[in-house]
Scaffold this active site. Structure first.
Site, PDB file in Angstrom:
ATOM      1  N   ALA A 112      -1.804   9.968   8.582  1.00  8.36           N
ATOM      2  CA  ALA A 112      -1.496   8.541   8.664  1.00  8.36           C
ATOM      3  C   ALA A 112      -1.020   8.216  10.079  1.00  8.36           C
ATOM      4  CB  ALA A 112      -0.415   8.202   7.645  1.00  8.36           C
ATOM      5  N   LYS A 150     -15.394  -9.500   9.355  1.00  5.22           N
ATOM      6  CA  LYS A 150     -14.109  -9.481  10.073  1.00  5.22           C
ATOM      7  C   LYS A 150     -13.596  -8.047  10.209  1.00  5.22           C
ATOM      8  CE  LYS A 150     -13.008 -14.144   8.600  1.00  5.22           C
ATOM      9  NZ  LYS A 150     -11.999 -15.080   8.120  1.00  5.22           N
ATOM     10  N   SER A 174      -2.908  10.047   0.462  1.00  7.88           N
ATOM     11  CA  SER A 174      -4.223  10.405   1.012  1.00  7.88           C
ATOM     12  C   SER A 174      -4.086  11.230   2.289  1.00  7.88           C
ATOM     13  CB  SER A 174      -5.063   9.153   1.280  1.00  7.88           C
ATOM     14  OG  SER A 174      -4.454   8.335   2.261  1.00  7.88           O
ATOM     15  N   HIS A 175      -2.876  11.310   2.867  1.00  6.58           N
ATOM     16  CA  HIS A 175      -2.688  12.116   4.083  1.00  6.58           C
ATOM     17  C   HIS A 175      -1.497  13.057   3.981  1.00  6.58           C
ATOM     18  CE1 HIS A 175      -5.604   9.171   5.259  1.00  6.58           C
ATOM     19  NE2 HIS A 175      -5.998  10.064   6.152  1.00  6.58           N
ATOM     20  N   PRO A 189       4.704  -4.747   4.138  1.00 11.82           N
ATOM     21  CA  PRO A 189       4.183  -3.401   4.352  1.00 11.82           C
ATOM     22  C   PRO A 189       5.307  -2.482   4.817  1.00 11.82           C
ATOM     23  CG  PRO A 189       2.782  -5.028   5.426  1.00 11.82           C
ATOM     24  CD  PRO A 189       3.980  -5.768   4.933  1.00 11.82           C
ATOM     25  N   GLY A 190       5.275  -1.270   4.335  1.00 10.66           N
ATOM     26  CA  GLY A 190       6.296  -0.282   4.712  1.00 10.66           C
ATOM     27  C   GLY A 190       7.411  -0.177   3.689  1.00 10.66           C
ATOM     28  N   ARG A 226       7.005   2.571   1.114  1.00  6.95           N
ATOM     29  CA  ARG A 226       7.270   3.909   1.685  1.00  6.95           C
ATOM     30  C   ARG A 226       8.766   4.154   1.838  1.00  6.95           C
ATOM     31  NH1 ARG A 226       6.714   5.034   6.367  1.00  6.95           N
ATOM     32  NH2 ARG A 226       6.184   3.080   7.382  1.00  6.95           N
ATOM     33  N   GLY A 255      -9.956   9.487   2.463  1.00 10.88           N
ATOM     34  CA  GLY A 255      -9.112  10.380   1.657  1.00 10.88           C
ATOM     35  C   GLY A 255      -8.944   9.851   0.239  1.00 10.88           C
ATOM     36  N   ASP A 256      -8.812   8.534   0.087  1.00  7.07           N
ATOM     37  CA  ASP A 256      -8.658   7.972  -1.265  1.00  7.07           C
ATOM     38  C   ASP A 256      -9.954   8.092  -2.061  1.00  7.07           C
ATOM     39  OD1 ASP A 256      -5.964   7.306  -1.346  1.00  7.07           O
ATOM     40  OD2 ASP A 256      -6.276   5.382  -0.364  1.00  7.07           O
TER      41      ASP A 256
END
Ligand code: NDP
Ligand code: PYC
Length: 343
Positions: free
Chosen positions: A129, A237, A53-54, A311-312, A315, A193-194
């Site tokens: 991002a 939240k 998306s970026h 997370p990560g 990538r 972007g998505d």
């Protein structure tokens, strides 16, 4: 996971070649050499890591902002010391990343001297991002937090009008014996972007992501983009997180709130001009002498408990693959980029 599917097929392009192609596009549309080099590396890194998306999807938007005169591709940022551990940066209506990098060395000295420092950037266009901003700090042994606001396209919970941006925040920490743990996430149900990628590809978006122009729930991405809005993630939240990010990235820095972004006089502009805040901490000041080991232990506990990945990690795995095999780009997308570069 990202709603948009990460392309795994297409023409493989070496990372250095993609950086060079994007650099030519930025230069051809009026940026300085320094800005072109920074943005090309940043955008190609997103594509390399599967931050679709970026990645190169954003290039026409960067070009639209430059061509319309909305952003100054040659801006000279100014850096001001507001205290022993506080930098104020005016990006002067330029892109955020060059302004951030202009202040980064002094910022690191402040973090090392004081154990913590804040960088407040304003008048800045962030169209990428956030992980590329924070991951390098963790590779230098530091804990980093960053917040950016964008443009009004998110309604508060129960609300009718878009007040918040998609407002991402990112966190990075060193991990003993491994890559940093980095999360980077929008305060909305999805990144704008998505939604745009879903509209382009004709996919519905998940239920509960957004509302149409009448405030009714919709799974049609075009209805969200055409007068509708996204919702914060997790109800009230996520709404509070979006609010906090407006406060930190705009009220505190002197940047615009997302709802103050007005590009109506600049048709084609897509890069929101707002603000970004960094808080970076030297974890050794905690005095445990074993910070990164303790984080590694916690990750071990999380995985033993059943979370399949941190997370990560997606990538990093994709980074290894694409640096080895090339970054797959759809032929039509590659042709579009080459045309923008004037090749
Ligand atoms: P995602 O929901 O795709 O991902 C958010 C985080 O969660 C990532 O760190 C991701 O790691 C992690 N993650 C995803 N799935 C899992 C899983 N199953 N298990 C563990 N971790 C997981 O991000 P968003 O859609 O919210 O945001 C996408 C991007 O858009 C971000 O990079 C953000 O900075 C950017 N953005 C930028 C804006 C701007 O104004 N500049 C505005 C809004 C968004 P991984 O990457 O490894 O999958
Ligand atoms: O994807 O929400 C988004 C976004 C806004 C500005 C840059 N990216």
């Amino acid at each position: 996971a990202a709603f948009a599917q990460t392309a795994e097929t297409g023409t493989p392009v070496a990372f250095a070649d993609l950086v060079a192609l994007l650099e030519r596009i930025f230069l051809r549309h009026g940026t300085s050499e320094r800005v072109a080099a920074i943005l090309a590396e940043n955008c190609a890194s997103c594509e390399r890591d599967g931050s679709t998306s970026h990645g190169v999807f954003r290039i026409p938007g960067y070009v639209g902002s430059l061509k319309s005169g909305w952003v100054d591709g040659r801006a000279e940022p100014t850096v001001e010391e507001a205290g022993p551990a506080f930098l104020r940066v005016d990006a002067a209506n330029g892109f955020t990343q060059p302004a951030f990098l202009a202040a980064r060395d002094r910022f690191l000295e402040m973090v090392r001297d004081n154990g913590v420092a804040v960088m407040a950037i304003r008048n800045s266009h962030h169209f990428s991002a956030l992980w590329p901003d924070v991951e390098p700090f963790a590779r230098e042994g530091l804990v980093a937090l960053s917040f950016v606001n964008s443009f009004a396209c998110v309604v508060p919970p129960g609300g009718k009008a878009a007040v918040y941006g998609t407002n991402p925040m990112a966190f990075a920490t060193p991990v003993a014996g491994g890559d940093p743990m980095v999360f980077d996430q929008a305060a909305s149900s999805m990144a704008n972007g998505d939604v745009r990628i879903a509209a382009r590809e004709g996919h519905a978006i998940p239920a509960g992501s957004g509302v149409d122009r009448d405030g009714k729930p919709t799974t049609d991405p075009r209805a969200v983009l055409d007068g509708g809005a996204l919702l914060p993630f997790g109800g009230h939240k996520g709404g509070s997180i979006a609010f906090m990010i407006e406060v930190l990235a705009a009220a505190l820095t002197g940047g615009k709130y997302s709802r103050e972004v007005d590009w109506s006089a600049h048709p084609g502009a897509e890069t929101p001009c707002t603000g970004q805040l960094f808080i970076v901490i030297d974890p050794e000041r905690g005095g445990t002498g074993a910070f990164a080991d303790r984080v590694a232990g916690l990750i071990g506990n999380v995985k033993e408990a059943g979370q399949d990945r941190m997370p990560g990690e997606r990538r990093y795995a994709r980074r290894v693959r694409t640096l080895r095999d090339g970054i797959p780009l759809a032929p039509a997308r590659l042709a579009e980029l080459r045309a923008l570069a004037g090749d």
